[in-house]
Structures are given as structure tokens and as C-alpha cells.
Enzyme design. Structure first.
Site, short mmCIF file in Angstrom:
data_model
loop_
_atom_site.label_atom_id
_atom_site.label_comp_id
_atom_site.label_asym_id
_atom_site.label_seq_id
_atom_site.Cartn_x
_atom_site.Cartn_y
_atom_site.Cartn_z
N THR A 220 25.30 44.59 46.79
CA THR A 220 24.65 43.61 45.92
C THR A 220 25.65 42.92 45.00
O THR A 220 26.67 43.52 44.62
CB THR A 220 23.58 44.33 45.07
OG1 THR A 220 23.19 43.49 43.99
CG2 THR A 220 24.10 45.63 44.48
N TYR B 164 21.87 50.89 38.80
CA TYR B 164 21.64 50.38 40.16
C TYR B 164 22.95 49.87 40.76
O TYR B 164 23.36 50.27 41.86
CB TYR B 164 20.58 49.26 40.14
CG TYR B 164 20.49 48.49 41.44
CD1 TYR B 164 20.01 49.09 42.60
CD2 TYR B 164 20.91 47.15 41.51
CE1 TYR B 164 19.95 48.38 43.80
CE2 TYR B 164 20.85 46.44 42.70
CZ TYR B 164 20.37 47.07 43.84
OH TYR B 164 20.32 46.35 45.02
N1 NAD Z 1 15.99 42.20 47.50
C1 NAD Z 1 17.12 41.76 46.98
O1 NAD Z 1 17.15 40.71 46.34
C2 NAD Z 1 18.41 42.55 47.19
C3 NAD Z 1 19.59 42.03 46.60
C4 NAD Z 1 20.78 42.74 46.80
C5 NAD Z 1 20.79 43.91 47.56
N2 NAD Z 1 19.63 44.39 48.09
C6 NAD Z 1 19.68 45.63 48.88
O2 NAD Z 1 19.02 45.43 50.10
C7 NAD Z 1 18.41 46.63 50.55
C8 NAD Z 1 16.99 46.35 50.96
O3 NAD Z 1 16.28 45.81 49.85
P1 NAD Z 1 14.79 45.25 50.01
O4 NAD Z 1 14.64 44.11 49.05
O5 NAD Z 1 14.48 45.04 51.44
O6 NAD Z 1 13.96 46.48 49.42
P2 NAD Z 1 12.65 47.19 49.99
O7 NAD Z 1 12.20 48.12 48.90
O8 NAD Z 1 11.69 46.19 50.52
O9 NAD Z 1 13.22 48.02 51.21
C9 NAD Z 1 13.77 49.31 51.08
C10 NAD Z 1 13.19 50.17 52.20
O10 NAD Z 1 13.82 51.45 52.18
C11 NAD Z 1 12.82 52.48 52.25
N3 NAD Z 1 13.38 53.64 51.56
C12 NAD Z 1 13.78 53.73 50.26
N4 NAD Z 1 14.27 54.96 50.00
C13 NAD Z 1 14.22 55.66 51.17
C14 NAD Z 1 14.58 56.98 51.55
N5 NAD Z 1 15.07 57.86 50.65
N6 NAD Z 1 14.38 57.37 52.83
C15 NAD Z 1 13.86 56.51 53.74
N7 NAD Z 1 13.48 55.24 53.43
C16 NAD Z 1 13.65 54.82 52.16
C17 NAD Z 1 11.58 51.86 51.59
O11 NAD Z 1 10.36 52.46 52.00
C18 NAD Z 1 11.70 50.41 52.04
O12 NAD Z 1 11.04 50.21 53.28
C19 NAD Z 1 18.60 47.64 49.42
O13 NAD Z 1 19.65 48.50 49.77
C20 NAD Z 1 18.97 46.80 48.22
O14 NAD Z 1 19.79 47.48 47.33
C21 NAD Z 1 18.43 43.74 47.91
#
Ligand code: NAD
Length: 339
Positions: free
Chosen positions: A129, A153
Site C-alpha cells: 500500500t 496498518y
Molecule cells: N482497498 C484499498 O484501497 C487498498 C489499498 C492498498 C492496499 N490494499 C490491500 O489490498 C488487499 C485487499 O484489500 P481489499 O480492499 O480487497 O480488502 P477486502 O477486505 O475486501 O479483502 C480482504 C479479503 O481477505 C480475507 N481475509 C482477511 N483476513 C484473512 C485471514 N486471516 N484468513 C483468510 N482470509 C482473510 C477477507 O475475508 C477478504 O475476503 C489487502 O491486503 C490490503 O491491504 C487495499
């Protein structure tokens, strides 16, 4: 290849799985505990595969913290590559409950890397991120800008980056790509999958919810930044362009290239007010947006320098249009009442 996508039932992971189904012949497995991901997303992805005459992704409902179960999975199934999305992602929550973030984002990721390495997985793509940059001195950040995250985070993600870098340095048969995402927004333009996250704080999702009357009003945090209209400026990237960066990163690693880190953004910014005006325009609703004080730790501007990904990967974004991003977010919001 057999690709394991952790967090594939979530927002970004599901868009990557969709593209893996639509554009490749890889076998895809999803591992997700459904803590914020959704079973209906798994069903939709299965239906997309079936429609294309392809095999539906295998779904493992499992939590990465169950180390014995993860080890057993890798003993019984051979994966060639992992794309690792599963994480906890809410910045204010990470300040209140840092251990949740260090356990889920750093400890579970470290264990996953360890198991992957032990069982001969060759490639690892990691969701990082722009939060790893903290409050940079320059508005536009490159991969060499110092990483000084200002919340648990960001730190939990940066620590996992370190684990990956050190592991690949010691084992040349284990390569990785770290993708540092900027502000991810929008949804599948065919509106089959999108972001369904309770109490989402992402600006474009919140403005779509406000346009649809699901929130009475929204807040603009800070109008006194050193930016053209005083509101914060961010680099918004459509989720399908972000998703395609993962496919290109996978190709890059499969071709035998070295481990690397890439920013993923469009390299230009829009202010909060510009986003709200665009959402008002596409929705036709002049919804209420009130000014509130700045939030702690919000930099005035955070824009990617994306020179490196554009020159190293064959990544070609196709949705670089704020109006289209807002339209797709709004269309998705219309059909996921309340989530
Ligand atoms: N959304 C954003 O703007 C953004 C920005 C930068 C980085 N990210 C990164 O992208 C990735 C995905 O983000 P997202 O927005 O799709 O979030 P999200 O919450 O929609 O997806 C995360 C998924 O991981 C699963 N999960 C979480 N912990 C778990 C565990 N211990 N075991 C198994 N499954 C687990 C959740 O059920 C979910 O389906 C993350 O790593 C996040 O840090 C997101």
C-alpha cells in the site's frame, strides 16, 4: 500454473480472480475466511468460469491464522504461485487494535511465506500500500521514496515486505513482486463484483452511497491543505486496472525476472472536491458534503510516480477516467443495498 489467491472473496482479490479466469488457463484456488469477503462473490466467480466453459476456482474457507490447516493444505496441494490479498485494512482500527494488524498482516503473512517456501512455491505477489510512504515530503512518490509509515496498518504491511525481500534474497528460486496500491476504486464494469465492505471509508464508495441516499451527508476532512482547492489530492485507480497489474506481475515472474517493487497508480491526482463533483455529475444528485477538520496523518497530496511499472511490466491501464470510475462504483452501489 496453479495459483492460490488468498482473500479472493474480497474486493480486489475477486477482480484478480475474475481476470485470471477470463484471460488465462491457470487453475485458480481461493483461500478466504470470509471475514470481510463474501460467499456470493465466490459463487459469482464460479458462474463466470462456468459461462466461459472453464473450471470454477476451488474454494478453501480457511483462516490463515490456523497454521496447522494451512500446512496441511500445502502438503496436499501443489501451488506454483501465491497472490496474497488477505489482510485487515482499516487504518483507524489499526491504531485502536494494532495487534490485530500485526497478527493478521505480518504474522500470518510471514507464516504463509514460510509454508510457501518450504513447499516449493516459486512466486509470490504481495498487496502492499501507499500507506508505507507515510507523509512524504514530495507529492509524487517513487519506489525509492523513504518508507516511513505513520500507522500500524502501514507498518504491518512494510514488515511483510521486509520478510519477502529477505526471503527472496536468501533463496533465488523464490521470487516476489510487491505492488504498492494507491487509492483503489470502482467496480467490474459489467457490475458482477464490487466492493461490499460494511462502514467503508473509501471516498468514492462513500460518495456513491451518499448520492443514493444511504447516507444523509458525507464529510470532507480538511479544506485548508496546500492544494489548488484546499482539499486532499489522491491518485484513484480503477480496480480492474489494478487487477491487471497482478496478471502482468505474474507473467514477469514466470518469465524468470528478478523480484521487484512497483507503485500501482495512474500518476495523477484528483481532489476530494473534484471527486464529489464528478459523483454529483454522474448520479445527477446534488448531495450534501460538509467540511470537517483534517484527520490526523492525512497528507495533502499522495500521487504515484508509476514510471517503473510502466517501463518494466507490460501493464496498460484502460480505465484511467474518473467519471468511469465513479459510474462503475455507483452502478455497483445500486445493486448492493446496504453493504
Ligand atoms: N482497498 C484499498 O484501497 C487498498 C489499498 C492498498 C492496499 N490494499 C490491500 O489490498 C488487499 C485487499 O484489500 P481489499 O480492499 O480487497 O480488502 P477486502 O477486505 O475486501 O479483502 C480482504 C479479503 O481477505 C480475507 N481475509 C482477511 N483476513 C484473512 C485471514 N486471516 N484468513 C483468510 N482470509 C482473510 C477477507 O475475508 C477478504 O475476503 C489487502 O491486503 C490490503 O491491504 C487495499
Amino acid at each position: 500454473m496453479h495459483i492460490l489467491v488468498t482473500g479472493g472473496a474480497g474486493y480486489i482479490g475477486s477482480h484478480v480472480v475474475k481476470q485470471l479466469i477470463e484471460e488465462t488457463d491457470h487453475h485458480v484456488s481461493i483461500l478466504d475466511n470470509l471475514s470481510t469477503g463474501h460467499e456470493r462473490t465466490i459463487k459469482t466467480l464460479g458462474a463466470i468460469a462456468t459461462q466461459m466453459g472453464k473450471e470454477a476456482p476451488t474454494f478453501y474457507q480457511e483462516d490463515l491464522k490456523n497454521f496447522a490447516a494451512i500446512e496441511a493444505l500445502f502438503q496436499s496441494v501443489r501451488f506454483d504461485a501465491i497472490i496474497h490479498f488477505a489482510a485487515s485494512i482499516v487504518v483507524p482500527e489499526s491504531v485502536e487494535n494494532p495487534l490485530k494488524y500485526y497478527m493478521n498482516n505480518t504474522v500470518n503473512t510471514t507464516h504463509l511465506i514460510n509454508v510457501a517456501k518450504h513447499h516449493g512455491v516459486r512466486h509470490f505477489i504481495f498487496s502492499s500500500t501507499a500507506a508505507v510512504y507515510g507523509e512524504p515530503d514530495t507529492p509524487q512518490v517513487s519506489e525509492t521514496t523513504p518508507t516511513e509509515p505513520i500507522n500500524p496498518y502501514g507498518r504491518s504491511k512494510l514488515m511483510s515486505e521486509r520478510v519477502l525481500i529477505d526471503t527472496s534474497a536468501a533463496h533465488e528460486d523464490f521470487t516476489h513482486v510487491i505492488l504498492r496500491y494507491f487509492n483503489v476504486a470502482g467496480a467490474d464494469v459489467a457490475c458482477r463484483i464490487g466492493q461490499s465492505f460494511p462502514n467503508a471509508t473509501h471516498l468514492i464508495k462513500v460518495s456513491a452511497q451518499t448520492a443514493l441516499g444511504r447516507r444523509e451527508k458525507m464529510m470532507i476532512f480538511g479544506e485548508d491543505f496546500d492544494t489548488p482547492d484546499g482539499t486532499g489530492v489522491r491518485d484513484y485507480i480503477h480496480v480492474d486496472d489494478l487487477a491487471s497489474a497482478h496478471l502482468r506481475a505474474l507473467e514477469y515472474l514466470a518469465e524468470g525476472n528478478r523480484s521487484n517493487i512497483f507503485n500501482v497508480g495512474y500518476g495523477k491526482g484528483f481532489s476530494v472536491k473534484e471527486v464529489i463533483e464528478t459523483m454529483r455529475g454522474v448520479s445527477g444528485v446534488d448531495f450534501r458534503a460538509d467540511i470537517a477538520p483534517r484527520r490526523a496523518g492525512d497528507p495533502a497530496m499522495l500521487i504515484s510516480d508509476n514510471t517503473k511499472i510502466r517501463s518494466t511490466l507490460t501493464w496498460k491501464p484502460i480505465y484511467d477516467d474518473l467519471k468511469l470510475i465513479c459510474e462503475s462504483a455507483l452502478a455497483w452501489e445500486r445493486q448492493v443495498d446496504g453493504l
